[in-house]
Design an enzyme around this catalytic site. Structure first.
Site, PDB file in Angstrom:
ATOM      1  N   HIS A  32      39.827  47.570  48.054  1.00 30.82           N
ATOM      2  CA  HIS A  32      40.077  46.637  46.952  1.00 30.82           C
ATOM      3  C   HIS A  32      40.625  47.278  45.674  1.00 30.82           C
ATOM      4  O   HIS A  32      41.128  46.586  44.788  1.00 30.82           O
ATOM      5  CB  HIS A  32      38.780  45.890  46.619  1.00 30.82           C
ATOM      6  CG  HIS A  32      38.958  44.421  46.380  1.00 30.82           C
ATOM      7  ND1 HIS A  32      40.028  43.914  45.674  1.00 30.82           N
ATOM      8  CD2 HIS A  32      38.219  43.350  46.746  1.00 30.82           C
ATOM      9  CE1 HIS A  32      39.915  42.596  45.617  1.00 30.82           C
ATOM     10  NE2 HIS A  32      38.832  42.222  46.269  1.00 30.82           N
ATOM     11  N   TYR A  55      29.303  34.174  40.488  1.00 35.70           N
ATOM     12  CA  TYR A  55      30.634  34.746  40.247  1.00 35.70           C
ATOM     13  C   TYR A  55      31.637  34.032  41.136  1.00 35.70           C
ATOM     14  O   TYR A  55      31.434  33.946  42.342  1.00 35.70           O
ATOM     15  CB  TYR A  55      30.572  36.234  40.613  1.00 35.70           C
ATOM     16  CG  TYR A  55      31.839  37.047  40.426  1.00 35.70           C
ATOM     17  CD1 TYR A  55      31.892  38.068  39.473  1.00 35.70           C
ATOM     18  CD2 TYR A  55      32.951  36.867  41.236  1.00 35.70           C
ATOM     19  CE1 TYR A  55      33.041  38.854  39.325  1.00 35.70           C
ATOM     20  CE2 TYR A  55      34.100  37.638  41.080  1.00 35.70           C
ATOM     21  CZ  TYR A  55      34.134  38.630  40.125  1.00 35.70           C
ATOM     22  OH  TYR A  55      35.254  39.421  39.966  1.00 35.70           O
ATOM     23  N   SER A  89      35.718  34.371  41.884  1.00 33.29           N
ATOM     24  CA  SER A  89      36.877  35.189  41.570  1.00 33.29           C
ATOM     25  C   SER A  89      38.083  34.314  41.252  1.00 33.29           C
ATOM     26  O   SER A  89      38.364  33.351  41.948  1.00 33.29           O
ATOM     27  CB  SER A  89      37.185  36.063  42.781  1.00 33.29           C
ATOM     28  OG  SER A  89      38.248  36.919  42.486  1.00 33.29           O
ATOM     29  N   THR A 118      41.707  40.078  37.907  1.00 32.90           N
ATOM     30  CA  THR A 118      40.932  38.858  38.124  1.00 32.90           C
ATOM     31  C   THR A 118      40.081  38.584  36.882  1.00 32.90           C
ATOM     32  O   THR A 118      39.867  39.473  36.059  1.00 32.90           O
ATOM     33  CB  THR A 118      39.963  39.006  39.318  1.00 32.90           C
ATOM     34  OG1 THR A 118      39.131  40.133  39.088  1.00 32.90           O
ATOM     35  CG2 THR A 118      40.716  39.158  40.623  1.00 32.90           C
TER      36      THR A 118
HETATM   37  O1  BUJ Z   1      36.955  39.117  41.848  1.00 34.14           O
HETATM   38  C1  BUJ Z   1      37.471  40.203  42.117  1.00 34.14           C
HETATM   39  O2  BUJ Z   1      37.917  40.948  41.263  1.00 34.14           O
HETATM   40  C2  BUJ Z   1      37.574  40.609  43.541  1.00 34.14           C
HETATM   41  C3  BUJ Z   1      36.842  39.756  44.555  1.00 34.14           C
HETATM   42  C4  BUJ Z   1      35.471  40.355  44.778  1.00 34.14           C
HETATM   43  N1  BUJ Z   1      34.480  39.529  45.508  1.00 34.14           N
HETATM   44  C5  BUJ Z   1      34.885  39.361  46.931  1.00 34.14           C
HETATM   45  C6  BUJ Z   1      33.205  40.251  45.476  1.00 34.14           C
HETATM   46  C7  BUJ Z   1      34.297  38.188  44.925  1.00 34.14           C
HETATM   47  N2  BUJ Z   1      37.635  39.747  45.776  1.00 34.14           N
HETATM   48  C8  BUJ Z   1      38.116  38.662  46.349  1.00 34.14           C
HETATM   49  O3  BUJ Z   1      37.817  37.574  45.929  1.00 34.14           O
HETATM   50  C9  BUJ Z   1      39.049  38.871  47.530  1.00 34.14           C
HETATM   51  C10 BUJ Z   1      38.945  37.863  48.587  1.00 34.14           C
HETATM   52  C11 BUJ Z   1      37.809  38.088  49.524  1.00 34.14           C
HETATM   53  C12 BUJ Z   1      37.934  37.383  50.822  1.00 34.14           C
HETATM   54  C13 BUJ Z   1      37.655  35.947  50.707  1.00 34.14           C
HETATM   55  C14 BUJ Z   1      37.264  35.347  52.009  1.00 34.14           C
HETATM   56  C15 BUJ Z   1      37.438  33.882  51.994  1.00 34.14           C
HETATM   57  C16 BUJ Z   1      36.838  33.277  53.205  1.00 34.14           C
HETATM   58  C17 BUJ Z   1      37.400  31.982  53.526  1.00 34.14           C
HETATM   59  C18 BUJ Z   1      37.020  31.481  54.883  1.00 34.14           C
HETATM   60  C19 BUJ Z   1      35.693  30.848  55.004  1.00 34.14           C
HETATM   61  C20 BUJ Z   1      35.739  29.752  56.002  1.00 34.14           C
HETATM   62  C21 BUJ Z   1      34.761  29.910  57.109  1.00 34.14           C
HETATM   63  C22 BUJ Z   1      35.014  28.922  58.174  1.00 34.14           C
HETATM   64  C23 BUJ Z   1      34.061  29.012  59.291  1.00 34.14           C
END
Ligand code: BUJ
Length: 653
Positions: free
Chosen positions: A367, A481, A483, A494
């Site tokens: 990341h 939180y 994002s 972000t």
């Molecule tokens: O906020 C930031 O600066 C970075 C964030 C950190 N954090 C993940 C801790 C919040 N990073 C991101 O948001 C990157 C994306 C992470 C992956 C997101 C996955 C989404 C899943 C969607 C599918 C769910 C559906 C399930 C169906 C059965």
């Protein structure tokens, strides 16, 4: 991030190259050949604003209300008022002055890189998320070698387009009919291009992270890791059974090699019968960064070739992982994509493209170098290219090449210290992953259209369901939180949306506290309040008007000067940033499932998506503190509650 649905990439399908199949055609090298250069808008992007200090304090206190008692709130308000008049005022002025001097970047870029690169905890589980692709709708295209070869081919086309700066710039079109036109594409000089785009209600997004997608890695270093890349490298790294293989995917003239050769090399690797290593080196990328720094140094000292091999891993286009385990269960697959046992992984690479035995594919990304917008652009283009423009088909024959002369297996030389370290790190990782609980669920009860019918923002409803789920289980509001991308600004990263609000707290009480009698109409009104408050917060965050990054940057400034303002150790601030609920979404039809780990030991990682057909949640939690299954059950019940309320039915208390 919620804003990604709004700030998502524009539909540039028009420029996709359709006549690419001719092997002699230069077009086969490009996934797109944009007339507007990739970085055309970069110079004229607006700068991420530093919010006004009083606004930040105001927003913080409002957000704190549902999280602490009124006594605590008053205490924190007092500490914050002093901060605002004294140290905070100075830090803010200093931040403004620094920001003025560094016009090429944003005020958050430096501290945010440091946040990641100075973190000594292991990269997987702490930071690296995964996103899995939907299967190819044509089942015969999901065969492992075939799909992997097509994904490599499309990745190489993406990489070449990026290198030559003919990848369409990432633009958010508020009014696609007006802005996604030829007139818009006519070039304006770079330094005013952003304003030209703005005229068309098209908002170009920051593309500074894209340069780190390929040929790039994180390297463990004492105190602070390094991001390293060689943008001219031609080779691909493939991992199977803990072995490392490399071969060039670009020829002498940087043309992508024939797709049938890629297929041949991958089949050769899949057929390799060399026994798996007893001490798989990839495991070291699951270690804490100090242990890995030391081991890497030792590895380089152990044999000359080791350094050369590490260099090859570091500079490879990306890491393609071919897994042998035949996993079908979505949770088993998700666990494998998120962390696995670390044997067949190299978590330091900017991203790993992981292929399960059954051809389910996912991206797991480091990341530090970048965020969801950049990785999602690659992800979506890859899915579209491989499913609509595949170069290889089920009847394609691999080229008749002697892959043994082209594919090199990297045989590292280890010493007893390294062997011991690998064994120890592997055990520790197994322990950590064993305590991670995961569960998911999907429902057709809610979808984007239903949300819109009620004139409610889909994301706000999803966040509300998460709040209700937590309150139902634990009876309180906690630091949450969400994002949100700030890539509308130069070097934006972000911002945090704080989705736990006075409005969501009110609905929780109306639903779960018997003394707070409320009619269905009252609760419907509260849901509308929740949605509008959440919309405001999301809009503010996407415009760089949250409070988290501002407070964070000032805290880092204070730390650098050896100062520790009382506000930062105040209970209120600590509660706010202790993110029990860490949430994120990447809604796109190409995403099957995705996820990440909790960011605190007693927290939840909440990946979710709201799509045209339904909604999905993927939950992680660490045992014994929390468990994912009861949270999933609570989410399901909350979804029913919200649905009932919107439908005018009284939910059962
Ligand atoms: O906020 C930031 O600066 C970075 C964030 C950190 N954090 C993940 C801790 C919040 N990073 C991101 O948001 C990157 C994306 C992470 C992956 C997101 C996955 C989404 C899943 C969607 C599918 C769910 C559906 C399930 C169906 C059965």
């Amino acid at each position: 991030a919620s804003s990604w649905s709004r700030l998502g990439q524009a539909d540039f399908h028009k420029t996709a190259i359709t006549s690419a199949k001719d092997v002699s055609s230069p077009d086969r090298n490009y996934i797109q050949r944009s007339t507007v250069p990739t970085y055309h808008f970069q110079k004229s992007l607006p700068r991420l604003p530093v919010p006004k200090l009083e606004k930040t304090c105001e927003r913080f206190l409002k957000s704190l209300t549902p999280l602490v008692s009124s006594e605590q709130h008053a205490k924190t308000a007092d500490v914050l008022a002093k901060f605002q008049q004294n140290e905070g005022k100075e830090l803010h002025e200093e931040l403004l002055a620094q920001n003025k001097k560094n016009k090429h970047t944003s005020y958050i870029s430096g501290p945010w890189f440091d946040m990641y690169l100075k973190d000594r905890r292991p990269v997987p589980m702490t930071h690296s998320p995964f996103i899995a692709f939907q299967d190819d709708p044509r089942p015969e295209y999901n065969e492992q070698a075939l799909r992997a070869a097509n994904l490599v081919m499309s990745s190489a086309r993406f990489m070449r387009s990026l290198r030559e700066e003919v990848l369409e710039p990432e633009v958010y079109h508020l009014n696609p009919a007006a802005s996604d036109t030829l007139a818009f594409r006519k070039r304006l000089p770079e330094f005013v291009s952003w304003y030209g785009a703005y005229w068309y209600k098209a908002f170009p997004l920051d593309m500074s992270q894209y340069g780190n997608l390929f040929n790039s890695t994180r390297i463990p270093r004492p105190d602070k890791d390094e991001l390293y890349k060689d943008p001219a490298a031609k080779h691909l790294l493939v991992m199977r059974q803990g072995h490392f293989y490399i071969f060039d995917i670009l020829d002498r003239d940087d043309n992508i090699i024939d797709e049938t050769e890629i297929l041949a090399h991958l089949k050769y690797i899949l057929a390799d019968t060399t026994p798996p290593p007893t001490h798989p080196l990839g495991v070291l990328t699951t270690a804490d960064r100090d242990t890995w720094t030391k081991a890497r140094r030792q590895l380089i000292n152990a044999a000359d070739r080791n350094e050369l091999f590490l260099q090859l891993i570091d500079t490879a286009a990306f890491c393609l992982v071919l897994d042998d385990e035949d996993l079908a269960d979505p949770i088993q697959l998700s666990r494998s994509f998120l962390f696995s046992d670390g044997v067949n992984r190299w978590f330091d690479k900017s991203f790993q493209l992981i292929m399960s035995k059954r051809g389910t594919a996912a991206v797991n990304f480091e990341h530090a170098w970048g965020d969801g917008v950049a990785i999602m652009r690659y992800f979506k283009e890859l899915y579209k290219d491989t499913t609509t423009n595949a170069f290889l088909h089920p009847d394609s024959q691999p080229a008749k090449v002697d892959s043994s002369r082209v594919v090199q297996r990297l045989e590292f030389q280890l010493d007893p210290f390294l062997e011991e370290t690998i064994t120890k790190v592997r055990e520790e990782f197994a322990q950590r992953t064993a305590s991670l609980d995961m569960n998911y669920f999907e429902s057709l009860q809610l979808n984007k259209d239903i949300a819109k019918q009620y004139k409610l923002s889909p994301d706000s409803l999803m966040q509300l369901v998460v709040q209700l789920a937590h309150y139902r289980l634990h009876g309180k509001c906690v630091g949450t939180y969400e994002s949100c991308s700030t890539s509308a600004f130069k070097h934006g990263r972000t911002e945090t949306v704080r989705p736990c609000t006075v409005a969501t707290h009110k609905l929780c009480r109306q639903l779960f506290e018997s003394k707070e009698a409320a009619s269905v109409q009252d609760m419907q009104a509260t849901i509308r309040e929740c949605s509008s408050m959440h919309n405001t917060l999301t809009r503010e965050a996407a415009m760089g008007q949250g409070f988290d990054r501002h407070l964070f940057a000032m805290r880092k400034l204070a730390e650098a000067k050896g100062q520790s303002p009382a506000f930062y150790s105040d209970e209120g601030y600590r509660t706010m940033i202790y993110d029990i609920l860490s949430t994120s979404t990447l809604p796109d039809p190409s995403v099957m499932i995705g996820g990440f780990c909790p960011v605190v030991p007693d927290g939840y990682g909440v990946g979710y998506a709201i799509q045209d057909r339904g909604v999905g949640f993927n939950i992680t939690a660490y045992k014994p503190h929390k468990d994912a299954t009861s949270f999933v059950q609570s989410l399901e019940a909350s979804l029913v509650d919200v649905h009932n309320i919107l439908d005018g039915k009284t939910p059962s208390k």
